[in-house]
Design a protein around this motif. Structure first.
Motif, PDB file in Angstrom:
ATOM      1  N   VAL A 125       0.846  -1.190   0.000  1.00 14.82           N
ATOM      2  CA  VAL A 125       0.000   0.000   0.000  1.00 14.82           C
ATOM      3  C   VAL A 125       0.885   1.246   0.000  1.00 14.82           C
ATOM      4  O   VAL A 125       1.743   1.416   0.874  1.00 14.82           O
ATOM      5  CB  VAL A 125      -0.946   0.006   1.224  1.00 14.82           C
ATOM      6  CG1 VAL A 125      -1.811   1.259   1.231  1.00 14.82           C
ATOM      7  CG2 VAL A 125      -1.816  -1.243   1.228  1.00 14.82           C
ATOM      8  N   THR A 126       0.690   2.102  -1.013  1.00 16.20           N
ATOM      9  CA  THR A 126       1.473   3.333  -1.141  1.00 16.20           C
ATOM     10  C   THR A 126       0.596   4.451  -1.683  1.00 16.20           C
ATOM     11  O   THR A 126      -0.432   4.213  -2.298  1.00 16.20           O
ATOM     12  CB  THR A 126       2.667   3.155  -2.109  1.00 16.20           C
ATOM     13  OG1 THR A 126       2.165   2.823  -3.405  1.00 16.20           O
ATOM     14  CG2 THR A 126       3.626   2.099  -1.641  1.00 16.20           C
ATOM     15  N   GLY A 127       1.018   5.677  -1.447  1.00 13.63           N
ATOM     16  CA  GLY A 127       0.373   6.835  -2.049  1.00 13.63           C
ATOM     17  C   GLY A 127      -0.852   7.360  -1.345  1.00 13.63           C
ATOM     18  O   GLY A 127      -1.500   8.280  -1.847  1.00 13.63           O
ATOM     19  N   LEU A 128      -1.185   6.821  -0.172  1.00 15.84           N
ATOM     20  CA  LEU A 128      -2.343   7.331   0.553  1.00 15.84           C
ATOM     21  C   LEU A 128      -2.023   8.698   1.148  1.00 15.84           C
ATOM     22  O   LEU A 128      -0.929   8.912   1.671  1.00 15.84           O
ATOM     23  CB  LEU A 128      -2.750   6.371   1.676  1.00 15.84           C
ATOM     24  CG  LEU A 128      -3.221   4.991   1.221  1.00 15.84           C
ATOM     25  CD1 LEU A 128      -3.392   4.083   2.429  1.00 15.84           C
ATOM     26  CD2 LEU A 128      -4.527   5.104   0.455  1.00 15.84           C
ATOM     27  N   ASP A 129      -2.949   9.622   1.078  1.00 16.91           N
ATOM     28  CA  ASP A 129      -2.762  10.982   1.575  1.00 16.91           C
ATOM     29  C   ASP A 129      -3.007  11.009   3.078  1.00 16.91           C
ATOM     30  O   ASP A 129      -4.124  10.753   3.533  1.00 16.91           O
ATOM     31  CB  ASP A 129      -3.727  11.918   0.852  1.00 16.91           C
ATOM     32  CG  ASP A 129      -3.562  13.374   1.244  1.00 16.91           C
ATOM     33  OD1 ASP A 129      -2.709  13.697   2.101  1.00 16.91           O
ATOM     34  OD2 ASP A 129      -4.301  14.207   0.694  1.00 16.91           O
ATOM     35  N   SER A 130      -1.976  11.319   3.834  1.00 18.97           N
ATOM     36  CA  SER A 130      -2.132  11.369   5.292  1.00 18.97           C
ATOM     37  C   SER A 130      -3.037  12.518   5.720  1.00 18.97           C
ATOM     38  O   SER A 130      -3.561  12.517   6.834  1.00 18.97           O
ATOM     39  CB  SER A 130      -0.771  11.503   5.970  1.00 18.97           C
ATOM     40  OG  SER A 130      -0.114  12.666   5.518  1.00 18.97           O
TER      41      SER A 130
ATOM     42  N   GLY B 200       2.579   1.355   3.564  1.00 20.18           N
ATOM     43  CA  GLY B 200       3.583   0.432   4.081  1.00 20.18           C
ATOM     44  C   GLY B 200       3.043  -0.937   4.444  1.00 20.18           C
ATOM     45  O   GLY B 200       3.802  -1.881   4.610  1.00 20.18           O
ATOM     46  N   ASP B 201       1.717  -1.075   4.586  1.00 21.58           N
ATOM     47  CA  ASP B 201       1.122  -2.387   4.841  1.00 21.58           C
ATOM     48  C   ASP B 201       1.143  -3.197   3.552  1.00 21.58           C
ATOM     49  O   ASP B 201       1.216  -2.640   2.454  1.00 21.58           O
ATOM     50  CB  ASP B 201      -0.320  -2.258   5.342  1.00 21.58           C
ATOM     51  CG  ASP B 201      -0.416  -1.691   6.748  1.00 21.58           C
ATOM     52  OD1 ASP B 201       0.601  -1.687   7.472  1.00 21.58           O
ATOM     53  OD2 ASP B 201      -1.525  -1.253   7.128  1.00 21.58           O
ATOM     54  N   ALA B 202       1.070  -4.511   3.682  1.00 18.71           N
ATOM     55  CA  ALA B 202       1.121  -5.382   2.501  1.00 18.71           C
ATOM     56  C   ALA B 202       0.086  -6.483   2.624  1.00 18.71           C
ATOM     57  O   ALA B 202      -0.314  -6.869   3.723  1.00 18.71           O
ATOM     58  CB  ALA B 202       2.511  -5.992   2.363  1.00 18.71           C
TER      59      ALA B 202
ATOM     60  N   ALA C  11      -5.945   0.932  -6.722  1.00 18.10           N
ATOM     61  CA  ALA C  11      -5.326   2.205  -7.104  1.00 18.10           C
ATOM     62  C   ALA C  11      -4.153   2.573  -6.194  1.00 18.10           C
ATOM     63  O   ALA C  11      -3.258   3.301  -6.602  1.00 18.10           O
ATOM     64  CB  ALA C  11      -6.362   3.325  -7.095  1.00 18.10           C
ATOM     65  N   TRP C  12      -4.140   2.062  -4.970  1.00 20.38           N
ATOM     66  CA  TRP C  12      -3.079   2.378  -4.018  1.00 20.38           C
ATOM     67  C   TRP C  12      -2.170   1.192  -3.754  1.00 20.38           C
ATOM     68  O   TRP C  12      -1.535   1.087  -2.717  1.00 20.38           O
ATOM     69  CB  TRP C  12      -3.669   2.932  -2.719  1.00 20.38           C
ATOM     70  CG  TRP C  12      -4.232   4.290  -2.955  1.00 20.38           C
ATOM     71  CD1 TRP C  12      -3.556   5.478  -2.880  1.00 20.38           C
ATOM     72  CD2 TRP C  12      -5.568   4.607  -3.342  1.00 20.38           C
ATOM     73  NE1 TRP C  12      -4.399   6.509  -3.214  1.00 20.38           N
ATOM     74  CE2 TRP C  12      -5.634   6.009  -3.498  1.00 20.38           C
ATOM     75  CE3 TRP C  12      -6.699   3.864  -3.579  1.00 20.38           C
ATOM     76  CZ2 TRP C  12      -6.803   6.655  -3.873  1.00 20.38           C
ATOM     77  CZ3 TRP C  12      -7.863   4.514  -3.959  1.00 20.38           C
ATOM     78  CH2 TRP C  12      -7.904   5.894  -4.094  1.00 20.38           C
ATOM     79  N   CYS C  13      -2.112   0.273  -4.728  1.00 26.38           N
ATOM     80  CA  CYS C  13      -1.243  -0.910  -4.616  1.00 26.38           C
ATOM     81  C   CYS C  13      -0.018  -0.734  -5.500  1.00 26.38           C
ATOM     82  O   CYS C  13      -0.134  -0.383  -6.669  1.00 26.38           O
ATOM     83  CB  CYS C  13      -1.977  -2.172  -5.063  1.00 26.38           C
ATOM     84  SG  CYS C  13      -3.173  -2.796  -3.889  1.00 26.38           S
ATOM     85  N   ASP C  14       1.131  -0.985  -4.925  1.00 21.02           N
ATOM     86  CA  ASP C  14       2.360  -1.120  -5.693  1.00 21.02           C
ATOM     87  C   ASP C  14       2.593  -2.636  -5.732  1.00 21.02           C
ATOM     88  O   ASP C  14       2.923  -3.231  -4.706  1.00 21.02           O
ATOM     89  CB  ASP C  14       3.497  -0.388  -4.985  1.00 21.02           C
ATOM     90  CG  ASP C  14       4.783  -0.392  -5.784  1.00 21.02           C
ATOM     91  OD1 ASP C  14       4.774  -0.797  -6.968  1.00 21.02           O
ATOM     92  OD2 ASP C  14       5.818   0.026  -5.228  1.00 21.02           O
ATOM     93  N   PHE C  15       2.350  -3.240  -6.884  1.00 19.67           N
ATOM     94  CA  PHE C  15       2.418  -4.690  -6.990  1.00 19.67           C
ATOM     95  C   PHE C  15       3.864  -5.169  -6.981  1.00 19.67           C
ATOM     96  O   PHE C  15       4.741  -4.531  -7.547  1.00 19.67           O
ATOM     97  CB  PHE C  15       1.723  -5.169  -8.258  1.00 19.67           C
ATOM     98  CG  PHE C  15       0.260  -4.817  -8.275  1.00 19.67           C
ATOM     99  CD1 PHE C  15      -0.633  -5.545  -7.516  1.00 19.67           C
ATOM    100  CD2 PHE C  15      -0.200  -3.759  -9.020  1.00 19.67           C
ATOM    101  CE1 PHE C  15      -1.980  -5.204  -7.499  1.00 19.67           C
ATOM    102  CE2 PHE C  15      -1.538  -3.413  -9.021  1.00 19.67           C
ATOM    103  CZ  PHE C  15      -2.433  -4.156  -8.260  1.00 19.67           C
ATOM    104  N   TYR C  16       4.102  -6.272  -6.314  1.00 18.07           N
ATOM    105  CA  TYR C  16       5.440  -6.848  -6.276  1.00 18.07           C
ATOM    106  C   TYR C  16       5.340  -8.356  -6.495  1.00 18.07           C
ATOM    107  O   TYR C  16       4.325  -8.950  -6.187  1.00 18.07           O
ATOM    108  CB  TYR C  16       6.153  -6.514  -4.965  1.00 18.07           C
ATOM    109  CG  TYR C  16       5.460  -7.013  -3.723  1.00 18.07           C
ATOM    110  CD1 TYR C  16       5.740  -8.291  -3.212  1.00 18.07           C
ATOM    111  CD2 TYR C  16       4.521  -6.244  -3.058  1.00 18.07           C
ATOM    112  CE1 TYR C  16       5.103  -8.762  -2.084  1.00 18.07           C
ATOM    113  CE2 TYR C  16       3.893  -6.713  -1.926  1.00 18.07           C
ATOM    114  CZ  TYR C  16       4.179  -7.956  -1.431  1.00 18.07           C
ATOM    115  OH  TYR C  16       3.554  -8.413  -0.325  1.00 18.07           O
ATOM    116  N   PRO C  17       6.412  -8.939  -7.050  1.00 19.01           N
ATOM    117  CA  PRO C  17       6.369 -10.396  -7.327  1.00 19.01           C
ATOM    118  C   PRO C  17       6.495 -11.229  -6.064  1.00 19.01           C
ATOM    119  O   PRO C  17       6.815 -10.784  -5.035  1.00 19.01           O
ATOM    120  CB  PRO C  17       7.551 -10.628  -8.245  1.00 19.01           C
ATOM    121  CG  PRO C  17       8.404  -9.435  -8.144  1.00 19.01           C
ATOM    122  CD  PRO C  17       7.596  -8.335  -7.572  1.00 19.01           C
TER     123      PRO C  17
END
Length: 107
Positions: free
Chosen positions: A37-42, A67-69, A101-107
């Motif tokens: 999870v990235t890009g959320l507006d604090s 930072g959560d996954a 929309a707020w997911c940075d996908f990783y393998p």
């Protein structure tokens, strides 16, 4: 304090999951793909809702923060069913649907 908050969130999610009926995916595809999870507006709501089904009309059963996954199991358009992952850097058990929309996908 962060540890307490993380534990409280994990317990909240676990309790909510027992009380809510989660819409299962049509077909679960086990992959090694995850969502960081990235890009959320604090300054906004600051969380990504974990929902009972693939859409904002379903009940929110938990929340993820920057930072959560979570591990992806199946997707329905822009919504993915996730099961387990990490909250506040600690392994956690949960399941539900997230908007990607707020997911940075990783393998």
């Amino acid at each position: 304090m962060k540890l307490f908050t993380g534990l409280a969130l994990a317990l909240c999610c676990a309790t909510s999951l027992q009380a809510q009926s989660i819409v299962p995916p049509r077909g679960e595809i086990i992959t090694d793909t995850g969502c960081l999870v990235t890009g959320l507006d604090s300054n906004g709501d600051g969380f990504l809702a974990l929902c009972a089904g693939p859409g904002s009309g379903y009940a929110q059963i938990g929340s993820l923060h920057n930072g959560d996954a979570a591990y992806l199991r199946a997707c329905d358009g822009k919504w993915c069913f996730v099961r387990n992952g990490a909250l506040n850097g600690r392994e956690a058990r949960f399941e539900g649907w997230v908007y990607t929309a707020w997911c940075d996908f990783y393998p």
